[in-house]
Design an enzyme around this catalytic site. Structure first.
Site, short mmCIF file in Angstrom:
data_model
loop_
_atom_site.label_atom_id
_atom_site.label_comp_id
_atom_site.label_asym_id
_atom_site.label_seq_id
_atom_site.Cartn_x
_atom_site.Cartn_y
_atom_site.Cartn_z
CB CYS A 113 14.24 -43.32 22.09
SG CYS A 113 13.00 -44.57 21.71
CB CYS A 142 12.51 -46.14 17.14
SG CYS A 142 11.24 -45.54 18.28
CG HIS A 181 15.50 -42.38 18.06
ND1 HIS A 181 14.87 -41.24 18.52
CD2 HIS A 181 14.60 -43.38 18.22
CE1 HIS A 181 13.65 -41.54 18.92
NE2 HIS A 181 13.46 -42.84 18.76
CG ASP A 229 10.62 -40.78 16.71
OD1 ASP A 229 10.47 -39.95 15.79
OD2 ASP A 229 10.75 -40.46 17.91
NE ARG A 283 11.01 -37.23 16.60
CZ ARG A 283 11.22 -36.96 17.89
NH1 ARG A 283 11.54 -35.74 18.26
NH2 ARG A 283 11.10 -37.91 18.79
CO CO Z 1 12.11 -44.01 19.67
#
Ligand code: CO
Length: 210
Positions: A101, A42, A98, A44, A46
């Site tokens: 998400c 992803c 994750h 993302d 993090r």
């Molecule tokens: Co995500």
């Protein structure tokens, strides 16, 4: 100092420190990358892949998009997969989703978000295919977490159904596809137990007999 100035300053420190620790580091990587892993994750912020699995630059080939989707018409993702498999000869493809998400959360909501709804439609499909199991989960956060897992499983299958992976198996290449999920709460990865390394493991409807 602005944020972007800080980025350049940090970069200079990192390059200097890397050379101090390993004088040959950049010379070694400049003409060659030989990663054994392709990471499909992803976008993302993090989830920095190299950092969470302790791999140095040069060790992981990476493709990221919102909610780690692998679509059979996505030329971007397929090009990364083809290069990783046919040129770099990676040994493992890891689809890593994750918990928590935002893409999965948005795909479970009825709120329209614009263009991205067309992308997240693929997760709505996964929801539909698993609607009974998901509807039986009372806690909405746990339901989201389960959909994130099911989404990883669907994307692992999508990787395996590509001509790229099936052709690699036909050539006798060692190539294993895995589904992992990362928890933002504790920073730990969980293996969803999918280890796909042979065309016999995919449904006959998707199997290509070369
Ligand atoms: Co995500």
């Amino acid at each position: 100092m602005t944020l972007l100035d800080e980025c350049f300053a940090a970069n200079r420190r990192w390059a200097a420190q890397t050379v101090a620790e390993d004088p040959n580091f950049f010379n070694r990587l400049v003409n060659l990358q030989s990663p054994d892993l392709l990471w499909i994750g992803c976008s993302d912020s993090r989830l920095p892949p190299n950092e969470i699995i302790g791999r140095a630059p040069g060790e992981v080939f990476v493709h990221r998009n919102v909610a780690n989707l692998v679509e059979h018409t996505d030329v971007n993702c397929l090009s990364v997969l083809q290069y990783a498999v046919e040129v770099l000869h990676v040994k493992h493809v890891i689809v890593c989703g994750h918990y928590g998400c935002g893409g999965v959360r948005a795909a479970m909501s009825t709120q329209p978000l614009g263009l991205i709804d067309n992308w997240l439609r693929h997760i709505r499909d996964v929801h539909l295919w698993n609607r009974e199991e998901l509807a039986a989960i009372q806690d909405p956060e746990l339901r989201l977490d389960r959909l994130a897992e099911l989404n990883v499983e669907a994307q692992v299958a999508n990787v395996c159904h590509t001509t790229i992976v099936q052709d690699a198996w036909r050539r006798g290449a060692t190539l294993t596809v895995h589904g992992w999920i990362y928890s933002l709460r504790d920073g730990l990865l969980r293996d969803l137990g999918m280890v796909i390394e042979h065309p016999d493991q995919i449904p006959p409807e998707y199997r290509l007999v070369f």
